[in-house]
Design an enzyme around this catalytic site. Structure first.
Site, PDB file in Angstrom:
ATOM      1  CG  ASP A 179      -1.789   1.520   1.082  1.00 37.30           C
ATOM      2  OD1 ASP A 179      -2.396   1.482   0.421  1.00 37.30           O
ATOM      3  OD2 ASP A 179      -1.388   2.081   2.110  1.00 37.30           O
ATOM      4  CD  GLU A 235      -4.184   0.411  -3.064  1.00 40.46           C
ATOM      5  OE1 GLU A 235      -5.479   0.547  -2.349  1.00 40.46           O
ATOM      6  OE2 GLU A 235      -3.189   1.549  -2.519  1.00 40.46           O
ATOM      7  CB  CYS A 250     -11.919  -4.569   8.642  1.00 32.20           C
ATOM      8  SG  CYS A 250     -11.026  -5.591  10.115  1.00 32.20           S
ATOM      9  CB  CYS A 285     -14.505  -8.674   9.972  1.00 30.48           C
ATOM     10  SG  CYS A 285     -14.552  -7.071  10.122  1.00 30.48           S
ATOM     11  CB  CYS A 324     -12.918  -3.273  12.777  1.00 29.62           C
ATOM     12  SG  CYS A 324     -14.116  -3.845  11.926  1.00 29.62           S
ATOM     13  CB  CYS A 384     -14.154  -7.391  13.612  1.00 24.80           C
ATOM     14  SG  CYS A 384     -12.662  -7.393  13.120  1.00 24.80           S
ATOM     15  CG  ASP A 394      -0.468   3.646   5.445  1.00 22.25           C
ATOM     16  OD1 ASP A 394      -1.465   3.919   4.904  1.00 22.25           O
ATOM     17  OD2 ASP A 394       0.374   4.188   5.999  1.00 22.25           O
TER      18      ASP A 394
END
Length: 426
Positions: free
Chosen positions: A198, A290, A357, A360, A376, A381, A388
């Site tokens: 990321d 990405e 998240c 979950c 989260c 969760c 990051d």
């Protein structure tokens, strides 16, 4: 693939030239001549009918111009042919939707550059542990900084040779970029682990295994203060200039010093990117990033007069940071370095990776509390950690789930290609 078990590899190596003032004046003149040849060729191309826009016709026009125009003879003949090939390739890239159409090259906004398309003209020789010599047509022997072993002497051959070079001038002076072609064994498949990456602000590169790559500011505090002082001085000198008056030499010198500091910062940034991407390519077999739409991410929030934007200054600051990190260049480096080490690079769609998240796989409003913290809000969760790192794990999960990257869009419009494309092309 040229031979069994071997693969052809092309790469470049950039080195700093040590020119005398007289040699720098000559090289500046040749580069300006190459720029003028490009502009004349561009104007000639636009005036010709479509059926006459061919590479052979352009080559004939350049040869005739070199016989009739005295100042064009300052440019080596091979360099003039390189300008022609580069211009024609620029149109092919436009027709294939890989780039925009070629444009006129302005004197002050265009970096000076010159091609030496044939490697045998360079006659590279190492004379010292730190210095080498290279022959530049119509200039003679020039020293350059030796920082990497080049295929010269006993190291050169059919499997490893210098095929040409490009001379480029920036704020730090003239540099030479050698083009090198080698035949290397096909790399064995990389057996390293998979990793998601990321690209962020708090952590420039965060990996899914918890590793993070950081860097210090590209300029020291003293250099930053000097840059700020020079920018203020340039603004003051510019305000003292009357409307329509030419820029003074003093202001030009101030601009040159500013450009030198910024070029120094860029050089340090490139060094950090090369070292970081090499480490990643050597360690991991599958790298997932990405597929960011950076052009859309850095759009201004100013808005219009009827609907003005909000937090314009904050968005401008964020855009500057995104531009400074050069995420696209990092991805480009990872692409060829992973291939060289036997690994693979994959791109996955970016939407939702920073808000979801990874534990979950739910997206709950307010989970991204700050730029660096993710908590989260799902009651079942409650995972918390670095934002990051969470995004990097989502990137890797998207690849394992089989998500394909979004198709890349071209930058040359269909109308431009239809207008510019000659009937003899392709």
């Amino acid at each position: 693939m040229d031979q069994a078990g071997l693969v052809k590899r092309q790469f470049g190596h950039r080195a700093r030239l040590a020119l005398s003032p007289a040699q720098e004046v000559i090289l500046d003149g040749q580069a300006h001549t190459a720029r003028a040849v490009w502009n004349l060729l561009h104007e000639w191309w636009q005036l010709l009918p479509r059926e006459k826009r061919t590479l052979a016709a352009a080559d004939t026009a350049i040869r005739r111009a070199r016989r009739e125009i005295d100042w064009m003879r300052d440019l080596p003949a091979q360099a003039a042919q390189a300008v022609l090939k580069t211009y024609f390739q620029a149109w092919k890239n436009c027709w294939e939707r890989r780039a925009s159409a070629p444009e006129f090259k302005a004197r002050l906004r265009t970096p000076l550059a010159l091609d030496v398309p044939q490697g045998r003209d360079l006659q590279v020789l190492r004379v010292h542990r730190r210095w080498g010599m290279v022959n530049i047509p119509k200039l003679g022997r020039v020293k350059f900084r030796w920082t990497k072993d080049l295929p010269v002497g006993k190291l050169a051959g059919k499997d490893r040779r210098i095929t040409g070079a490009r001379l480029v001038k920036d704020a730090l002076g003239w540099h030479i970029a050698f083009r090198i072609t080698t035949l290397e064994p096909v790399p064995a498949p990389h057996t390293g682990p998979q990793v998601g990456i990321d690209a962020g602000i708090a952590i420039p590169l965060a990996l899914s295994d918890g590793t993070g790559f950081h860097h210090d500011p590209w300029l020291t505090e003293k250099e930053q203060a000097q840059l700020l002082d020079l920018e203020r001085r340039a603004a003051h000198q510019k305000s003292c200039r009357n409307p329509g008056e030419r820029t003074s030499r003093r202001l030009h010198r101030t601009y040159d010093r500013i450009a030198g500091l910024r070029a120094k910062a860029k050089r340090r940034h490139l060094d950090w990117q090369h070292q970081t991407t090499t480490t990643i390519a050597r360690t991991y077999g599958t790298v997932v990033v990405e597929n960011l739409g950076i052009a859309n991410m850095v759009k201004s929030a100013r808005g219009t007069v009827e609907q003005p934007g909000t937090k314009v200054a904050q968005k401008s600051g964020l855009n500057r940071v995104i531009h400074a990190e050069a995420w696209g260049r990092t991805t480009t480096m990872l692409a060829y370095k992973t291939t060289r080490h036997g690994g693979t690079l994959h791109r996955v769609p970016a939407p939702g990776t920073s808000q979801r998240c990874h534990a979950c796989q739910t997206t709950t409003p307010g989970s991204r509390e700050t730029q660096a913290k993710f908590v989260c809000k799902n009651a079942a969760c409650g995972w918390s950690g670095n934002a990051d790192t969470n995004a990097a794990r989502n990137v890797l999960a998207a690849y394992r789930a089989g998500h394909a990257p979004a198709p890349a869009a071209g930058r040359c419009s269909r109308q431009t290609r239809k207008r510019a494309k000659p009937t003899t092309a392709r």
